[in-house]
Design a protein around this motif. Structure first.
Motif, PDB file in Angstrom:
ATOM      1  N   GLU B  28      64.286  28.027  49.411  1.00 56.03           N
ATOM      2  CA  GLU B  28      64.417  27.060  48.338  1.00 56.03           C
ATOM      3  C   GLU B  28      63.031  26.662  47.824  1.00 56.03           C
ATOM      4  OE1 GLU B  28      67.432  24.757  46.335  1.00 56.03           O
ATOM      5  OE2 GLU B  28      67.485  26.487  47.622  1.00 56.03           O
ATOM      6  N   TYR B  30      60.379  28.313  48.020  1.00 54.51           N
ATOM      7  CA  TYR B  30      59.781  29.464  47.351  1.00 54.51           C
ATOM      8  C   TYR B  30      60.239  29.532  45.893  1.00 54.51           C
ATOM      9  CZ  TYR B  30      59.092  34.388  46.227  1.00 54.51           C
ATOM     10  OH  TYR B  30      58.756  35.551  45.613  1.00 54.51           O
ATOM     11  N   TYR B  31      61.500  29.201  45.654  1.00 56.82           N
ATOM     12  CA  TYR B  31      62.022  29.240  44.285  1.00 56.82           C
ATOM     13  C   TYR B  31      61.283  28.281  43.362  1.00 56.82           C
ATOM     14  CZ  TYR B  31      66.115  31.712  46.067  1.00 56.82           C
ATOM     15  OH  TYR B  31      66.955  32.606  46.632  1.00 56.82           O
ATOM     16  N   TYR B  32      60.965  27.111  43.911  1.00 62.16           N
ATOM     17  CA  TYR B  32      60.363  26.092  43.067  1.00 62.16           C
ATOM     18  C   TYR B  32      58.845  26.202  43.020  1.00 62.16           C
ATOM     19  CZ  TYR B  32      64.926  23.924  42.908  1.00 62.16           C
ATOM     20  OH  TYR B  32      66.250  23.686  42.682  1.00 62.16           O
ATOM     21  N   ALA B  33      58.305  27.165  43.756  1.00 60.22           N
ATOM     22  CA  ALA B  33      56.852  27.271  43.832  1.00 60.22           C
ATOM     23  C   ALA B  33      56.277  27.844  42.545  1.00 60.22           C
ATOM     24  CB  ALA B  33      56.461  28.168  44.994  1.00 60.22           C
ATOM     25  N   SER B  34      55.183  27.246  42.077  1.00 60.41           N
ATOM     26  CA  SER B  34      54.526  27.783  40.895  1.00 60.41           C
ATOM     27  C   SER B  34      53.658  28.958  41.325  1.00 60.41           C
ATOM     28  CB  SER B  34      53.677  26.710  40.242  1.00 60.41           C
ATOM     29  OG  SER B  34      52.628  26.376  41.113  1.00 60.41           O
ATOM     30  N   GLN B  35      53.142  29.678  40.320  1.00 58.29           N
ATOM     31  CA  GLN B  35      52.262  30.809  40.614  1.00 58.29           C
ATOM     32  C   GLN B  35      51.084  30.378  41.464  1.00 58.29           C
ATOM     33  OE1 GLN B  35      52.311  34.262  39.633  1.00 58.29           O
ATOM     34  NE2 GLN B  35      54.433  33.627  39.590  1.00 58.29           N
ATOM     35  N   LEU B  38      52.050  30.069  45.027  1.00 59.02           N
ATOM     36  CA  LEU B  38      52.281  31.376  45.632  1.00 59.02           C
ATOM     37  C   LEU B  38      50.955  32.027  46.014  1.00 59.02           C
ATOM     38  CD1 LEU B  38      55.076  32.844  43.346  1.00 59.02           C
ATOM     39  CD2 LEU B  38      55.299  31.999  45.669  1.00 59.02           C
ATOM     40  N   GLY B 299      47.726  33.821  32.267  1.00 60.79           N
ATOM     41  CA  GLY B 299      48.076  35.119  32.829  1.00 60.79           C
ATOM     42  C   GLY B 299      46.931  35.797  33.540  1.00 60.79           C
ATOM     43  N   SER B 302      43.745  33.880  37.409  1.00 64.79           N
ATOM     44  CA  SER B 302      43.535  34.311  38.791  1.00 64.79           C
ATOM     45  C   SER B 302      42.563  35.498  38.828  1.00 64.79           C
ATOM     46  CB  SER B 302      44.861  34.669  39.435  1.00 64.79           C
ATOM     47  OG  SER B 302      45.591  35.544  38.633  1.00 64.79           O
ATOM     48  N   GLN B 384      50.763  40.739  39.057  1.00 66.07           N
ATOM     49  CA  GLN B 384      50.215  41.301  37.818  1.00 66.07           C
ATOM     50  C   GLN B 384      50.682  42.732  37.671  1.00 66.07           C
ATOM     51  OE1 GLN B 384      48.616  39.572  35.554  1.00 66.07           O
ATOM     52  NE2 GLN B 384      48.987  37.804  36.818  1.00 66.07           N
TER      53      GLN B 384
END
Lengths: 337, 385
Positions: B28, B30-35, B38, B299, B302, B384
């Motif tokens: 759960e 992980y689903y709400y995690a932003s880039q 992550l 985009g 990173s 990417q």
């Protein structure tokens, strides 16, 4: 060109999109890839016009010109909605924004069509926000409403795309296209990246939404089996040109262009009786930067006559509501399904 | 994904779930995690990178608090202690108690080699003390104080020895760290600004502008770096104040540094401009500004961070090289490169090997930055496609 009394929602006249080709160190322009070359068609309000053709036939480019993702090289696109008539290729500023609210696109690849750094709420809400339609709480309400419509749940709002399957991602893409309540939706291969079991769900969702919101679809696909499921009329494209356009049943059972016949022969059959009659159209489509003088299909056409080498056929009416671009259409008896 | 289960959830993602606290699974989260989250999770799994990041932060803090950390100022001379070796620190007192202490040094001239021989005078021991009062300095430029982290009363302590002018190398290394470590950041900041702006213009607008910028980059890349820097820094007036010199050298180092970054930015923009989500934003009617800032720039931030992490050590090495050959930072200012100037001749290296200690700092810093860069690259790449 159509026999309908009502004025069409969309009129495309002699539409051209040529991409320049440049070569060498100095990037000299050496020619054009004629991705779309002189397409004429009408789309009636409320109908689904399927556009079918193989890869590289210009379907996607046609769709992107119609929603002004690409600027057409030539020709006219006229859209009539809410009593207004818009010349799509000449729109700028506010008028363009007004047009964008009425014509939206569903993209093919559910992975690259969603920004991985935006939540569902941000992605689906973006059209509302940039067009000053809604913001804050109101935006959230409208987004919630539309994502429930496409079969997602409220708790999905704050999630990022990486947590969704291909089918769910495509639902997000559909919600983004629908949130502005458009008249015309260009669905560019909306199911070809999905599993077959998911394809049916998405197609049914699109049909449900069409009924609910009186949408007009331009449904682009390379798969005749998908196009025949959703379309009222079907247009067949080959090498940037329309080769045949007609009501679905008529086109399927009585194709008038040899290329349509070949496409239909490639549709997987379900009954034993019909199997074994596969008609293979050998060869490659012509080079779009260097089209032949005569008919674009001549190199692969098994019926080709001398005139086909010399003279390019034009799209002309044949029978009721059908159009074909073939010199020999009257004399051929082609196999449908 | 299972490895992410062990990672603690940040408080703000936790609030968004209406489900009860205990039921919320790692999936759960992980689903709400932003880039960003992550990337952070993957980065923290990269042991070497985390180690590198921690040590680098310590290094930078040491450079920041150099005055406090070092017992003496970088210019203090200790008459009679020319080229003294590192002072041995003893831990157990002769009577058995535990206490760090040193002995005073005696020197005599070796009549054959004319080399000073230093020996410990074990008659009296000087305990090592912490938070001692010593030379006055301005703490972070804010207020005056004279407290140093450690020191010895009655005898000098040279942790890394002294140079030929009898200055404490340990104190000088931390003073030099300020310039050497910061020049990488400032230089990369200049390169970064130039690179992002020019690369962005090149990629977003294309056409003639793109061609022109790319040819300029080709030209700059074809110039051999060292001779160009030498020419440019030789042209700088020798009498410029330290700060002015410092910025001049930074700019000289950045002249060539931005090209790589500009290429990265241009390539990424060309790639992301073709993504369907950019087209979708155009189709939604988003402005150029919104497309650039919401869809294109995020985009590849990173990627930018990764290339920056790799170009900082290059910048540090370049500064060291320039200063080493005497064309970079000028004495009395101190950088690791100028410290290494003392180790230019063979006799110095043979007889005072501690003069090479600044080189160890340069090497360690570069390796640590590369660890961090590796970790960041691995963490940023998978999304990417």
């Amino acid at each position: 060109m159509a026999n309908h009394t009502q004025e069409p929602l969309l009129e495309v006249r002699d539409l051209k999109k040529w991409f320049p080709v440049s070569k060498g160190f100095l990037q000299r322009q050496t020619g054009f890839v004629k991705a779309v070359d002189g397409v004429n068609l009408d789309v009636q309000a409320g109908e689904t016009l399927g556009i079918v053709g193989e890869s590289g036939s210009g379907k996607t480019t046609l769709g992107r010109c119609i929603t002004r993702l690409y600027m057409p090289t030539g020709g006219k696109i006229i859209m009539r909605a809410d009593g207004e008539t818009m010349d799509v290729s000449a729109l700028k500023g506010k008028e363009l924004s007004a047009f964008r609210k009425r014509a939206q696109t569903i993209f093919q690849d559910p992975y690259s069509s969603l920004n991985p750094r935006m939540t569902v709420l941000q992605t689906v809400g973006e059209p509302l926000l940039v067009n000053n339609v809604a913001k804050g709480k109101e935006l959230e309400d409208r987004v919630t409403e539309i994502i429930l419509q496409v079969g997602l749940r409220v708790e999905h709002l704050q999630r990022y795309p990486h947590s969704f399957s291909g089918g769910q991602r495509q639902r997000i893409g559909i919600a983004r296209a629908m949130v502005l309540n458009p008249k015309l939706v260009v669905a560019d291969e909306p199911v070809s990246a999905l599993d077959v079991s998911i394809q049916a769900q998405i197609l049914n969702l699109l049909l449900d939404l069409q009924q609910k919101y009186q949408l007009t679809y331009l449904f682009i696909s390379h798969a005749m089996s998908v196009v025949r499921y959703v379309s009222d009329r079907i247009a067949v494209m080959y090498a940037g040109k329309l080769v045949e356009l007609g009501p679905k049943q008529e086109l399927l059972s009585h194709p008038k262009h040899p290329y349509t016949e070949a496409l239909l022969a490639a549709v997987p059959k379900t009954s034993q009786r019909k199997r074994g009659m596969r008609l293979v159209s050998a060869g490659e489509p012509p080079d779009l930067a260097n089209l032949p003088k005569g008919c674009v299909f001549v190199s692969r056409c098994k019926y080709a006559a001398e005139i086909c080498q010399e003279q390019a056929p034009v799209l002309r009416p044949l029978g009721s509501d059908s159009f074909v671009s073939c010199h020999l259409a009257e004399s051929l008896t082609l196999q449908g399904i | 994904m299972s490895a992410q289960e062990s990672v603690a959830v940040s408080s703000e993602t936790a609030q968004q779930t209406p489900i009860a606290q205990k039921k919320r699974s790692a999936e759960e989260r992980y689903y709400y995690a932003s880039q960003r989250e992550l990337i952070w999770w993957r980065f923290t799994r990269h042991k070497a990178a985390v180690f590198g990041a921690v040590v680098l932060i310590v290094l930078y803090l040491c450079a920041l608090f150099a005055d406090f950390l070092s017992p003496y100022s970088m210019d203090t001379r200790f008459e009679g202690y020319q080229a003294a070796p590192p002072t041995p620190i003893h831990w157990i007192r002769p009577d058995g108690g535990f206490q760090p202490y040193i002995y005073g040094l005696q020197r005599k001239l070796d009549q054959k080699t004319f080399k000073w021989i230093y020996t410990e005078d074990t008659s009296k021991l000087y305990p090592l003390r912490f938070f001692v009062r010593g030379e006055e300095y301005k703490f972070l430029g804010l207020f005056k104080t004279n407290i140093h982290l450690f020191g010895v009363e009655g005898a000098p302590i040279f942790v890394f020895g002294t140079d030929r002018l009898s200055r404490d190398l340990f104190s000088r290394i931390w003073a030099g760290a300020r310039i050497s470590l910061s020049i990488g950041l400032v230089g990369v900041f200049i390169s970064f600004t130039l690179g992002v702006i020019l690369g962005g213009i090149s990629g977003y607008f294309g056409g003639v502008v793109d061609d022109a910028i790319q040819r300029v980059i080709d030209f700059l890349l074809a110039i051999p770096g060292l001779p160009l820097w030498m020419t440019l820094s030789a042209a700088l007036p020798r009498d410029w104040p330290t700060l002015k010199m410092y910025f001049a050298i930074t700019i000289i180092l950045s002249v060539l540094g931005w090209t790589g970054l500009a290429r990265v930015v241009r390539g990424k923009i060309l790639q992301l401009r073709e993504e369907d989500y950019t087209l979708a934003a155009i189709g939604a009617g988003a402005s150029d500004w919104r497309i650039i800032t919401r869809h294109l720039l995020p985009g590849f931030t990173s990627h930018l961070i990764v290339s920056i992490t790799f170009s900082i050590p290059a910048m540090i090495l370049n500064e060291t090289a320039l200063s080493f050959i005497g064309l970079g930072i000028q004495p009395p200012a101190v950088s690791w490169g100028t410290l290494l100037q003392d180790a230019q001749n063979l006799t110095a290296v043979a007889q005072q090997p501690w003069l090479l200690i600044p080189a160890l700092f340069v090497i360690a810093t570069v390796i640590l930055f590369n660890f961090v860069g590796d970790g960041l690259r691995d963490a940023a790449d998978p999304y990417q496609r």
